[in-house]
Design a protein around this motif. Structure first.
Motif, PDB file in Angstrom:
ATOM      1  N   GLU A  27       0.858  -1.181   0.000  1.00 51.69           N
ATOM      2  CA  GLU A  27       0.000   0.000   0.000  1.00 51.69           C
ATOM      3  C   GLU A  27       0.889   1.224   0.000  1.00 51.69           C
ATOM      4  OE1 GLU A  27      -2.604   0.181   3.354  1.00 51.69           O
ATOM      5  OE2 GLU A  27      -3.876   1.712   2.433  1.00 51.69           O
ATOM      6  N   ILE A  28       0.668   2.114  -0.949  1.00 48.38           N
ATOM      7  CA  ILE A  28       1.401   3.376  -0.994  1.00 48.38           C
ATOM      8  C   ILE A  28       0.391   4.502  -0.861  1.00 48.38           C
ATOM      9  CG2 ILE A  28       3.270   2.406  -2.381  1.00 48.38           C
ATOM     10  CD1 ILE A  28       2.091   3.855  -4.835  1.00 48.38           C
ATOM     11  N   PHE A  29       0.867   5.672  -0.528  1.00 57.42           N
ATOM     12  CA  PHE A  29      -0.024   6.810  -0.328  1.00 57.42           C
ATOM     13  C   PHE A  29       0.412   7.952  -1.221  1.00 57.42           C
ATOM     14  CE2 PHE A  29      -0.028   4.255   3.485  1.00 57.42           C
ATOM     15  CZ  PHE A  29      -1.383   4.082   3.700  1.00 57.42           C
ATOM     16  N   LEU A  30      -0.557   8.531  -1.889  1.00 57.02           N
ATOM     17  CA  LEU A  30      -0.301   9.641  -2.788  1.00 57.02           C
ATOM     18  C   LEU A  30      -1.388  10.678  -2.570  1.00 57.02           C
ATOM     19  CD1 LEU A  30       1.636  10.450  -5.104  1.00 57.02           C
ATOM     20  CD2 LEU A  30      -0.071   9.542  -6.669  1.00 57.02           C
ATOM     21  N   ASP A  31      -0.990  11.832  -2.098  1.00 58.13           N
ATOM     22  CA  ASP A  31      -1.935  12.915  -1.798  1.00 58.13           C
ATOM     23  C   ASP A  31      -3.056  12.448  -0.871  1.00 58.13           C
ATOM     24  OD1 ASP A  31      -0.470  14.640  -3.454  1.00 58.13           O
ATOM     25  OD2 ASP A  31      -1.638  14.070  -5.220  1.00 58.13           O
ATOM     26  N   VAL A  79      15.455   2.313  -7.660  1.00 57.57           N
ATOM     27  CA  VAL A  79      14.050   2.605  -7.433  1.00 57.57           C
ATOM     28  C   VAL A  79      13.338   1.430  -6.768  1.00 57.57           C
ATOM     29  CG1 VAL A  79      13.829   4.229  -9.363  1.00 57.57           C
ATOM     30  CG2 VAL A  79      13.367   1.804  -9.736  1.00 57.57           C
ATOM     31  N   LEU A  80      12.196   1.748  -6.179  1.00 61.09           N
ATOM     32  CA  LEU A  80      11.189   0.773  -5.781  1.00 61.09           C
ATOM     33  C   LEU A  80      10.106   0.882  -6.838  1.00 61.09           C
ATOM     34  CD1 LEU A  80      10.862   1.597  -1.985  1.00 61.09           C
ATOM     35  CD2 LEU A  80      11.941  -0.399  -2.988  1.00 61.09           C
ATOM     36  N   TRP A  81       9.477  -0.228  -7.215  1.00 60.69           N
ATOM     37  CA  TRP A  81       8.491  -0.168  -8.286  1.00 60.69           C
ATOM     38  C   TRP A  81       7.339  -1.138  -8.037  1.00 60.69           C
ATOM     39  CZ3 TRP A  81       7.206  -4.447 -11.196  1.00 60.69           C
ATOM     40  CH2 TRP A  81       8.067  -5.536 -11.087  1.00 60.69           C
ATOM     41  N   GLY A  82       6.248  -0.919  -8.744  1.00 63.07           N
ATOM     42  CA  GLY A  82       5.109  -1.819  -8.698  1.00 63.07           C
ATOM     43  C   GLY A  82       4.072  -1.436  -9.729  1.00 63.07           C
ATOM     44  N   ILE A  83       3.202  -2.386 -10.034  1.00 64.50           N
ATOM     45  CA  ILE A  83       2.081  -2.188 -10.952  1.00 64.50           C
ATOM     46  C   ILE A  83       0.835  -1.976 -10.097  1.00 64.50           C
ATOM     47  CG2 ILE A  83       0.630  -3.292 -12.712  1.00 64.50           C
ATOM     48  CD1 ILE A  83       3.398  -2.697 -13.791  1.00 64.50           C
ATOM     49  N   GLN A  84       0.027  -0.966 -10.417  1.00 71.59           N
ATOM     50  CA  GLN A  84      -1.173  -0.705  -9.635  1.00 71.59           C
ATOM     51  C   GLN A  84      -2.110  -1.907  -9.703  1.00 71.59           C
ATOM     52  OE1 GLN A  84      -2.762   3.202 -10.046  1.00 71.59           O
ATOM     53  NE2 GLN A  84      -4.705   2.678  -9.108  1.00 71.59           N
ATOM     54  N   CYS A  85      -2.652  -2.253  -8.527  1.00 68.78           N
ATOM     55  CA  CYS A  85      -3.507  -3.438  -8.440  1.00 68.78           C
ATOM     56  C   CYS A  85      -4.634  -3.198  -7.442  1.00 68.78           C
ATOM     57  CB  CYS A  85      -2.677  -4.654  -8.017  1.00 68.78           C
ATOM     58  SG  CYS A  85      -1.988  -4.548  -6.355  1.00 68.78           S
ATOM     59  N   PHE A 104       2.205   2.039 -13.862  1.00 70.15           N
ATOM     60  CA  PHE A 104       3.492   1.657 -13.279  1.00 70.15           C
ATOM     61  C   PHE A 104       3.896   2.743 -12.288  1.00 70.15           C
ATOM     62  CE2 PHE A 104       8.192   1.995 -13.573  1.00 70.15           C
ATOM     63  CZ  PHE A 104       8.539   0.714 -13.218  1.00 70.15           C
ATOM     64  N   TRP A 105       4.095   2.384 -11.030  1.00 66.84           N
ATOM     65  CA  TRP A 105       4.504   3.341  -9.999  1.00 66.84           C
ATOM     66  C   TRP A 105       5.955   3.067  -9.612  1.00 66.84           C
ATOM     67  CZ3 TRP A 105       1.634   7.430  -8.796  1.00 66.84           C
ATOM     68  CH2 TRP A 105       0.257   7.383  -9.051  1.00 66.84           C
ATOM     69  N   TYR A 106       6.726   4.127  -9.415  1.00 64.20           N
ATOM     70  CA  TYR A 106       8.097   3.964  -8.945  1.00 64.20           C
ATOM     71  C   TYR A 106       8.510   5.185  -8.136  1.00 64.20           C
ATOM     72  CZ  TYR A 106       9.641   7.059 -12.760  1.00 64.20           C
ATOM     73  OH  TYR A 106       9.822   8.121 -13.608  1.00 64.20           O
ATOM     74  N   LYS A 107       9.494   4.961  -7.276  1.00 66.06           N
ATOM     75  CA  LYS A 107      10.081   6.076  -6.527  1.00 66.06           C
ATOM     76  C   LYS A 107      11.540   5.778  -6.295  1.00 66.06           C
ATOM     77  CE  LYS A 107       9.553   5.029  -1.647  1.00 66.06           C
ATOM     78  NZ  LYS A 107       9.252   5.646  -0.372  1.00 66.06           N
ATOM     79  N   GLU A 108      12.304   6.840  -6.157  1.00 64.02           N
ATOM     80  CA  GLU A 108      13.736   6.687  -5.932  1.00 64.02           C
ATOM     81  C   GLU A 108      13.967   6.042  -4.583  1.00 64.02           C
ATOM     82  OE1 GLU A 108      17.794   9.371  -6.051  1.00 64.02           O
ATOM     83  OE2 GLU A 108      15.932  10.209  -6.794  1.00 64.02           O
ATOM     84  N   ILE A 116      12.828  13.124  -0.154  1.00 66.84           N
ATOM     85  CA  ILE A 116      11.397  13.275   0.087  1.00 66.84           C
ATOM     86  C   ILE A 116      10.777  11.884   0.118  1.00 66.84           C
ATOM     87  CG2 ILE A 116       9.234  14.203  -0.809  1.00 66.84           C
ATOM     88  CD1 ILE A 116      10.932  16.333  -2.253  1.00 66.84           C
ATOM     89  N   GLU A 117      10.130  11.554   1.233  1.00 68.06           N
ATOM     90  CA  GLU A 117       9.529  10.226   1.354  1.00 68.06           C
ATOM     91  C   GLU A 117       8.235  10.155   0.557  1.00 68.06           C
ATOM     92  OE1 GLU A 117       9.240   8.386   5.155  1.00 68.06           O
ATOM     93  OE2 GLU A 117      10.939   9.523   5.895  1.00 68.06           O
ATOM     94  N   ASP A 118       7.957   8.972   0.069  1.00 63.87           N
ATOM     95  CA  ASP A 118       6.728   8.676  -0.647  1.00 63.87           C
ATOM     96  C   ASP A 118       6.461   9.589  -1.834  1.00 63.87           C
ATOM     97  OD1 ASP A 118       6.185   6.470   0.875  1.00 63.87           O
ATOM     98  OD2 ASP A 118       5.034   7.591   2.339  1.00 63.87           O
ATOM     99  N   LYS A 119       7.510   9.934  -2.558  1.00 62.61           N
ATOM    100  CA  LYS A 119       7.340  10.709  -3.786  1.00 62.61           C
ATOM    101  C   LYS A 119       7.244   9.725  -4.947  1.00 62.61           C
ATOM    102  CE  LYS A 119       9.110  14.451  -6.522  1.00 62.61           C
ATOM    103  NZ  LYS A 119      10.192  15.352  -6.795  1.00 62.61           N
ATOM    104  N   TRP A 120       6.084   9.106  -5.071  1.00 61.75           N
ATOM    105  CA  TRP A 120       5.845   8.111  -6.104  1.00 61.75           C
ATOM    106  C   TRP A 120       5.552   8.805  -7.422  1.00 61.75           C
ATOM    107  CZ3 TRP A 120       6.626   2.959  -5.536  1.00 61.75           C
ATOM    108  CH2 TRP A 120       6.809   2.496  -4.230  1.00 61.75           C
ATOM    109  N   ILE A 121       6.083   8.236  -8.497  1.00 60.66           N
ATOM    110  CA  ILE A 121       5.898   8.787  -9.836  1.00 60.66           C
ATOM    111  C   ILE A 121       5.102   7.786 -10.656  1.00 60.66           C
ATOM    112  CG2 ILE A 121       7.090   9.570 -11.925  1.00 60.66           C
ATOM    113  CD1 ILE A 121       9.499  10.210 -10.029  1.00 60.66           C
TER     114      ILE A 121
END
Length: 149
Positions: A27-31, A79-85, A104-108, A116-121
């Motif tokens: 689980e990731i958090f964005l905004d 990076v850390l990466w994952g496919i939205q599911c 496709f989500w990834y972050k450095e 910056i934590e949780d700056k998912w792209i």
């Protein structure tokens, strides 16, 4: 003394990063919004994706959710990466005539204090069934063998 202040934060960061990278569904958090990602799918996501002509820049996706993205200047970023599911781990896709596209989500993956934590792209991932090719970030691709048949 500074070492003892940073030690608990470092341990927490490493545990969180390791948990995200190895979990089947993370689980990731964005905004303030919750999004689920996975690095597992019925197709072989992992491997090296090359630019046209089989040259750099490349993208490497590892089975454990870590990887590397090389930009146009040839700078490599872990990076850390994952496919939205879905919450249950089913990848969310838009199916076309002979293709499927995914988010496709990834972050450095940085251990630096100022990161910056949780700056998912958000990026694009697609599978083109007729030609047995997968594309990540639009321009990097790899061929795969379809073991379904």
């Amino acid at each position: 003394m500074k070492f003892f202040k940073l030690l608990p934060l470092t341990i927490l960061f490493l545990f969180t990063t390791k948990s995200i990278a190895q979990a089947r569904v993370s689980e990731i958090f964005l905004d303030g919004k919750s999004i689920y990602i996975t690095n597992k799918m019925e197709y072989p996501l992992t491997g090296t994706y090359y630019s046209e002509g089989g040259i750099a820049p490349i993208v490497e996706l590892n089975e454990n959710g870590f990887g590397m993205i090389q930009n146009e200047d040839m700078e490599r970023k872990e990076v850390l990466w994952g496919i939205q599911c879905s919450k249950s781990g089913t990848p969310m896709m838009k199916k076309g005539f002979d293709s499927a596209s995914f988010i496709f989500w990834y972050k450095e993956n940085s251990t630096e204090e100022y990161a910056i934590e949780d700056k998912w792209i958000e990026g694009h991932f697609s599978i083109h069934f007729r030609v047995n090719k997968m594309f990540v970030l639009g321009t990097r691709s790899k061929t795969y063998v379809d073991n379904k048949y």
